[in-house]
Design a protein around this motif. Structure first.
Motif, mmCIF file in Angstrom:
data_model
loop_
_atom_site.group_PDB
_atom_site.id
_atom_site.type_symbol
_atom_site.label_atom_id
_atom_site.label_comp_id
_atom_site.label_asym_id
_atom_site.label_seq_id
_atom_site.Cartn_x
_atom_site.Cartn_y
_atom_site.Cartn_z
ATOM 1 N N GLU A 37 16.883 2.545 6.164
ATOM 2 C CA GLU A 37 17.437 1.357 5.504
ATOM 3 C C GLU A 37 16.393 0.246 5.422
ATOM 4 O O GLU A 37 16.246 -0.426 4.398
ATOM 5 N N LEU A 38 15.635 0.064 6.487
ATOM 6 C CA LEU A 38 14.622 -0.989 6.511
ATOM 7 C C LEU A 38 13.443 -0.664 5.594
ATOM 8 O O LEU A 38 12.840 -1.567 4.998
ATOM 9 N N LEU A 39 13.107 0.598 5.457
ATOM 10 C CA LEU A 39 11.981 0.988 4.610
ATOM 11 C C LEU A 39 12.253 0.682 3.145
ATOM 12 O O LEU A 39 11.353 0.264 2.419
ATOM 13 N N GLY A 40 13.493 0.904 2.718
ATOM 14 C CA GLY A 40 13.807 0.704 1.317
ATOM 15 C C GLY A 40 13.358 1.870 0.466
ATOM 16 O O GLY A 40 12.783 2.850 0.956
ATOM 17 N N THR A 73 1.484 -4.280 -1.227
ATOM 18 C CA THR A 73 2.563 -5.251 -1.076
ATOM 19 C C THR A 73 3.848 -4.576 -0.612
ATOM 20 O O THR A 73 4.522 -5.050 0.312
ATOM 21 N N ALA A 74 4.188 -3.458 -1.244
ATOM 22 C CA ALA A 74 5.413 -2.744 -0.870
ATOM 23 C C ALA A 74 5.360 -2.283 0.583
ATOM 24 O O ALA A 74 6.334 -2.422 1.332
ATOM 25 N N LEU A 75 4.201 -1.752 0.975
ATOM 26 C CA LEU A 75 4.075 -1.270 2.349
ATOM 27 C C LEU A 75 4.128 -2.430 3.341
ATOM 28 O O LEU A 75 4.807 -2.351 4.364
ATOM 29 N N ALA A 76 3.411 -3.514 3.034
ATOM 30 C CA ALA A 76 3.371 -4.646 3.954
ATOM 31 C C ALA A 76 4.758 -5.231 4.177
ATOM 32 O O ALA A 76 5.124 -5.603 5.304
#
Length: 436
Positions: free
Chosen positions: A329-332, A225-228
């Motif tokens: 920033e987008l990766l989180g 979920t985190a990766l998606a």
């Protein structure tokens, strides 16, 4: 007395024969390698008295280098380089055998016809003619036919630059692929796009970690979920337009040729005039980022501890730091990145004697020529040679039919190059070597 054999006479045959040597590069050493093609090039050069050296960086992964002595050896040398490998092709998808080198509809068909065995053949044909006729170039010219460009050049240009930099001693300028091709514009004129810049490359692995568990349970700490979610943020992000000097120069000249006013606040307006080429040029207006691979788990009812993805990032000259800051920033906080392949963007001024030689050689063969600088959205072996301080340009001259989707030929199905374009390129390249 035997008839004079010119580069025009040979270039089509050489291109066909190179295409028939399968040098598919899947990126993992499982392909046939470049050894047979490098030996073929060495034989063609030996026939006209030029000795070449072969370098094998890994079994079967072979590059070739030769030096032609110029009339004035005190001058800086020029590097002409091309790669011998090609991306794989599935024959069932093609109208003609991708490794057949057939001539049909006025074109030579096959994998590598434009990327880049056409330029390899032009170089070979011109060098063979000049050596048969005893015509030395004004300065030393180093020839490099390289392995592994299609997988980043680790076993080709990058390896040679790291292990054998002495081969390129004195080379201050380099000429390679993806430039010098024509785009027809109104008034029976043609823009010839000369590559003076390339976007940088950031191929990245993304990794998310979580807690393994049973798929039937409530499980908020899910790596997939985190990766998606991170991949979706990356894939949907649109970077802002950044007009580099090269891109701006191209758009200004293209707009003038099409009779469209250039608007720096709306630079994409001109793209509608470019036809299929708009995709490649449009990609040079901004940084880009595309997810390409996903992998996680081994069983449907097992929540994996780790999930991974790969993304293809490209950044404009001068905007590498901005690009990576945006990615992070987008990766989180839950996803990390590392590089599969990372290479700098390059950009050079569109000026000087070498550029003058390109323009003059094009104009001599096509009075309707309008040479323009442009930025390549992809990357080439020029990045490796730039590390040795060379100014690198893309100039593989081709006069193309107005209706040919040239940019679509790169890595595409039914790749082909016009026979007349090959002969034109040989004539232009011969003139260029007299002037360079």
């Amino acid at each position: 007395m035997a008839d004079r054999i010119t580069a025009e006479d040979e270039v089509v045959r050489l291109c066909q024969e190179l295409i028939r040597i399968d040098t598919s590069n899947p990126g993992d050493h499982s392909g046939p390698g470049e050894r047979v093609a490098a030996e073929y090039v060495a034989e063609q050069l030996a026939e006209v008295g030029l000795e070449a050296r072969l370098f094998e960086s890994h079994p079967g992964r072979t590059s070739l280098v030769a030096r032609i002595e110029g009339e004035d050896r005190s001058r800086d040398a020029l590097l002409l380089h091309g790669h011998l490998d090609v991306v794989p092709a599935r024959a069932a998808d093609w109208a003609h055998d991708p490794f057949g080198g057939e001539i049909a509809d006025g074109c030579v068909w096959g994998r590598g016809a434009v990327d880049m065995k056409d330029m390899d053949a032009m170089i070979l044909a011109v060098v063979r003619q000049r050596l048969r006729e005893g015509r030395r170039p004004p300065r030393d010219v180093v020839l490099a036919f390289l392995a592994d460009e299609e997988a980043g050049g680790y076993w080709g240009a990058q390896w040679l630059v790291a292990e054998h930099p002495e081969l390129f001693e004195g080379c201050t300028e380099a000429v390679g692929e993806v430039g010098g091709f024509s785009l027809t514009v109104p008034g029976d004129r043609r823009l010839y796009l000369i590559e003076t810049a390339e976007k940088g490359i950031a191929w990245m692995n993304l990794t998310a970690s979580g807690t393994a568990g049973h798929g039937s349970m409530v499980h908020p700490d899910n790596a997939v979920t985190a990766l998606a979610e991170a991949v979706a943020r990356l894939g949907r992000h649109e970077f802002p337009i950044r007009l580099t000097k090269t891109v701006r120069a191209f758009l200004e000249r293209a707009c003038e040729a099409y009779g469209v006013e250039f608007d720096p606040d709306d630079p994409e307006r001109c793209l509608t005039e470019l036809g299929p080429l708009a995709r490649m040029i449009g990609a040079t207006l901004r940084n880009t980022l595309n997810p390409t691979r996903l992998d996680a788990g081994y069983k449907t009812n097992v929540i994996p501890q780790e999930a991974t993805a790969q993304v293809d990032g490209r950044f404009l000259p001068g905007y590498g730091e901005e690009f990576l800051a945006t990615v992070d920033e987008l990766l989180g906080p839950d996803v990390t990145r590392d590089f599969v392949h990372h290479d700098d963007a390059i950009e050079y001024d569109y000026e000087g004697a070498l550029v003058d030689a390109m323009e003059q050689s094009l104009a001599a063969e096509d009075p309707g020529a309008l040479p323009v600088p442009y930025c390549l959205s992809g990357g080439t072996d020029a990045k490796a040679f730039a590390r040795l301080g060379m100014r690198c340009y893309g100039f593989a001259p081709l006069r193309l039919p107005a209706d040919l989707d040239f940019s679509g030929m790169f890595h595409g199905v039914d790749e082909r190059v016009p026979v007349d374009g090959l002969r034109f390129g040989a004539r232009v390249l011969d003139r260029f070597l007299d002037l360079a």
